[in-house]
Design a protein around this motif. Structure first.
Motif, PDB file in Angstrom:
ATOM      1  N   ALA A 123       0.883  -1.171   0.000  1.00  0.00           N
ATOM      2  CA  ALA A 123       0.000   0.000   0.000  1.00  0.00           C
ATOM      3  C   ALA A 123       0.919   1.219   0.000  1.00  0.00           C
ATOM      4  CB  ALA A 123      -0.895   0.007   1.232  1.00  0.00           C
ATOM      5  N   ILE A 124       0.548   2.236  -0.754  1.00  0.00           N
ATOM      6  CA  ILE A 124       1.364   3.444  -0.847  1.00  0.00           C
ATOM      7  C   ILE A 124       0.655   4.596  -0.149  1.00  0.00           C
ATOM      8  CG2 ILE A 124       2.403   5.146  -2.400  1.00  0.00           C
ATOM      9  CD1 ILE A 124       2.568   2.953  -4.526  1.00  0.00           C
ATOM     10  N   ASP A 125       1.369   5.250   0.750  1.00  0.00           N
ATOM     11  CA  ASP A 125       0.870   6.459   1.407  1.00  0.00           C
ATOM     12  C   ASP A 125       1.173   7.623   0.451  1.00  0.00           C
ATOM     13  OD1 ASP A 125       0.614   8.837   2.883  1.00  0.00           O
ATOM     14  OD2 ASP A 125       1.191   7.844   4.755  1.00  0.00           O
ATOM     15  N   GLU A 126       0.123   8.141  -0.184  1.00  0.00           N
ATOM     16  CA  GLU A 126       0.301   9.212  -1.182  1.00  0.00           C
ATOM     17  C   GLU A 126       0.954  10.453  -0.601  1.00  0.00           C
ATOM     18  OE1 GLU A 126      -2.434  10.818  -4.136  1.00  0.00           O
ATOM     19  OE2 GLU A 126      -3.434   8.863  -4.108  1.00  0.00           O
ATOM     20  N   ASP A 127       0.717  10.705   0.686  1.00  0.00           N
ATOM     21  CA  ASP A 127       1.313  11.886   1.306  1.00  0.00           C
ATOM     22  C   ASP A 127       2.826  11.756   1.465  1.00  0.00           C
ATOM     23  OD1 ASP A 127      -1.181  13.099   1.528  1.00  0.00           O
ATOM     24  OD2 ASP A 127      -1.539  12.261   3.524  1.00  0.00           O
ATOM     25  N   LYS A 128       3.312  10.527   1.594  1.00  0.00           N
ATOM     26  CA  LYS A 128       4.752  10.306   1.753  1.00  0.00           C
ATOM     27  C   LYS A 128       5.452  10.072   0.416  1.00  0.00           C
ATOM     28  CE  LYS A 128       4.687   8.270   6.382  1.00  0.00           C
ATOM     29  NZ  LYS A 128       5.027   7.047   7.146  1.00  0.00           N
ATOM     30  N   CYS A 129       4.727   9.566  -0.566  1.00  0.00           N
ATOM     31  CA  CYS A 129       5.315   9.246  -1.871  1.00  0.00           C
ATOM     32  C   CYS A 129       5.747  10.532  -2.577  1.00  0.00           C
ATOM     33  CB  CYS A 129       4.309   8.486  -2.739  1.00  0.00           C
ATOM     34  SG  CYS A 129       4.933   8.082  -4.389  1.00  0.00           S
ATOM     35  N   THR A 163      -0.264  11.932 -14.066  1.00  0.00           N
ATOM     36  CA  THR A 163      -0.975  13.137 -13.642  1.00  0.00           C
ATOM     37  C   THR A 163      -0.567  13.543 -12.233  1.00  0.00           C
ATOM     38  OG1 THR A 163      -2.847  12.487 -15.014  1.00  0.00           O
ATOM     39  CG2 THR A 163      -3.261  14.181 -13.358  1.00  0.00           C
ATOM     40  N   LYS A 164      -0.591  12.577 -11.324  1.00  0.00           N
ATOM     41  CA  LYS A 164      -0.225  12.861  -9.931  1.00  0.00           C
ATOM     42  C   LYS A 164       1.282  12.802  -9.697  1.00  0.00           C
ATOM     43  CE  LYS A 164      -4.440  11.123  -7.770  1.00  0.00           C
ATOM     44  NZ  LYS A 164      -4.974  10.183  -6.785  1.00  0.00           N
ATOM     45  N   ARG A 165       2.011  12.224 -10.682  1.00  0.00           N
ATOM     46  CA  ARG A 165       3.451  12.012 -10.568  1.00  0.00           C
ATOM     47  C   ARG A 165       3.779  11.187  -9.321  1.00  0.00           C
ATOM     48  NH1 ARG A 165       6.162  12.972 -14.562  1.00  0.00           N
ATOM     49  NH2 ARG A 165       8.093  13.362 -13.488  1.00  0.00           N
ATOM     50  N   LYS A 166       3.040  10.064  -9.196  1.00  0.00           N
ATOM     51  CA  LYS A 166       3.191   9.164  -8.054  1.00  0.00           C
ATOM     52  C   LYS A 166       3.085   7.719  -8.529  1.00  0.00           C
ATOM     53  CE  LYS A 166       2.199  12.349  -4.636  1.00  0.00           C
ATOM     54  NZ  LYS A 166       3.041  12.648  -3.530  1.00  0.00           N
TER      55      LYS A 166
END
Length: 133
Positions: free
Chosen positions: A21-27, A49-52
């Protein structure tokens, strides 16, 4: 999902709770996890788009693997507790599935077998029974 990744030692992969699982706030979008995960597995994708990084195919993740988590410099990737894998792994060992797979792998690749030196075998035997014949 790749058909050859659909089972883990005979267990349907979808029935096993394991995947990143990826934490978008930390990525930070560096893409190291995408690169770290093998091309055969392709667990991750990349959202331009999000560059994540994103988890595209969680069931492609090899059960027990957390290389992407180790590689993530920003601690953005988490996994379920490895303790969740203990029961299904123990069931596989107890049922003999792992032993059969091991024997087959060693038969196909005898270079994986390490032979103990005879001096060590003798010492082990002497330590266990007092003397070897």
């Amino acid at each position: 999902m790749c058909s050859d990744l659909s089972k883990w030692h005979g267990i349907e992969r979808a029935a096993i709770e394991w995947g990143p699982a990826i934490d978008e706030d930390k990525c930070v979008g560096c893409g190291l996890c995408v690169v770290q995960c093998s091309e055969r597995r392709n667990v991750f994708g990349y959202d331009e788009t999000k560059r994540k990084a994103i988890v595209l195919y969680p069931n492609n993740c090899m059960v027990g693997c957390n290389n992407c988590q180790v590689a993530c410099l920003w601690d953005a990737i988490t996994f379920p507790s490895p303790s969740e894998l203990k029961k299904p792994a123990r069931d596989l060992v107890d049922s003999g599935v792992v032993r059969r797979e091991l024997e087959e792998r060693l038969r196909r690749n005898p270079n994986l077998v390490m032979e103990l030196p005879s001096s060590l075998i003798k010492k082990i035997c002497e330590d266990q029974v007092g003397t070897c014949h």
